[in-house]
Design a protein around this motif. Structure first.
Motif, PDB file in Angstrom:
ATOM      1  N   HIS A  47      -5.802   3.639  -1.137  1.00  0.00           N
ATOM      2  CA  HIS A  47      -5.778   2.399  -0.356  1.00  0.00           C
ATOM      3  C   HIS A  47      -7.010   1.549  -0.689  1.00  0.00           C
ATOM      4  N   ASP A  84      -7.391  -2.092  -2.477  1.00  0.00           N
ATOM      5  CA  ASP A  84      -8.097  -3.180  -1.793  1.00  0.00           C
ATOM      6  C   ASP A  84      -9.259  -3.716  -2.628  1.00  0.00           C
ATOM      7  N   HIS A 141     -12.388  -5.519  10.465  1.00  0.00           N
ATOM      8  CA  HIS A 141     -11.513  -5.316   9.326  1.00  0.00           C
ATOM      9  C   HIS A 141     -12.313  -5.215   8.037  1.00  0.00           C
ATOM     10  N   ASP A 186      -6.222   0.307   7.373  1.00  0.00           N
ATOM     11  CA  ASP A 186      -5.862  -0.952   8.036  1.00  0.00           C
ATOM     12  C   ASP A 186      -5.580  -0.788   9.525  1.00  0.00           C
ATOM     13  N   HIS A 240     -13.292   0.929   5.970  1.00  0.00           N
ATOM     14  CA  HIS A 240     -12.918   0.838   4.556  1.00  0.00           C
ATOM     15  C   HIS A 240     -14.018   1.381   3.639  1.00  0.00           C
ATOM     16  N   HIS A 283       0.842  -1.209   0.000  1.00  0.00           N
ATOM     17  CA  HIS A 283       0.000   0.000   0.000  1.00  0.00           C
ATOM     18  C   HIS A 283       0.873   1.253   0.000  1.00  0.00           C
TER      19      HIS A 283
HETATM   20 ZN   LIG Z   1      -7.111  -2.237   3.678  1.00  0.00          ZN
END
Ligand SMILES: [Zn+2]
Length: 173
Positions: free
Chosen positions: A151, A155, A85, A55, A90, A7
């Motif tokens: 990011h 992902d 997560h 993250d 996100h 990343h």
């Molecule tokens: Zn991530």
């Protein structure tokens, strides 16, 4: 999923492209960013990349963004426990705000404790001179958000347009 290192590399590469594109657009006379604007964008872009990455929702483990805080990395552990997560952390609009909000709460608590212990400091710490225009904050916001969006793209998380429209629909009712 890309690791923290990957990343960081993707974001740094993207930054070079943005810098190159900006230099070209300036040369062509399309834009004329000031030095403070460039520094603001660069600063929040790299803080966002290395220290505030989505993250951090794994901060109960040893993720790269937590390590970047050095001995202060532990402050993100509750955040990691709170957010699952690749959940809300996100998402495109709210996700980056959860980390800013979390940090603001910690700083406010710290301010409260320090000024309670040292009342003299409170009179000296004024926030009156903090600019309140969007124009001033724009490069800071852009740098931070673009670092977060890169990011999410890496992902494979697409923009949460549906989530955004749902939020607005709920508000109307
Ligand atoms: Zn991530």
């Amino acid at each position: 999923m890309p690791s923290g290192k990957v990343h960081n590399l993707i974001n740094t590469g993207a930054f070079l492209l943005i810098a190159g594109g900006t230099a070209y657009a300036k040369q062509q006379g399309h834009i004329d960013p000031s030095i403070p604007e460039i520094l603001a964008f660069t600063g929040t872009f790299f803080v966002g990349t290395f220290m505030m990455s989505p993250d951090l929702d794994l901060a109960e483990q040893n993720v790269s963004s937590k390590k970047a805080w050095g001995p202060l990395g532990f402050i993100w552990v509750p955040y990691g426990k709170m957010f699952s997560h690749r959940g809300l952390s996100h998402t495109w609009i709210v996700g980056p705000l959860t980390r800013l909000g979390y940090l603001t709460i910690i700083l406010a608590a710290l301010y409260y404790i320090v000024t309670a212990l040292l009342p003299d400091l409170k009179t000296r710490l004024t926030f009156e001179n903090v600019p309140r225009t969007l124009e001033f904050w724009q490069p800071y916001i852009l740098g931070y958000y673009i670092s977060q969006w890169l990011h999410l793209l890496a992902d494979g998380v697409s923009p949460d347009l549906r989530a955004i429209s749902r939020t607005f629909k709920k508000k109307k009712r």
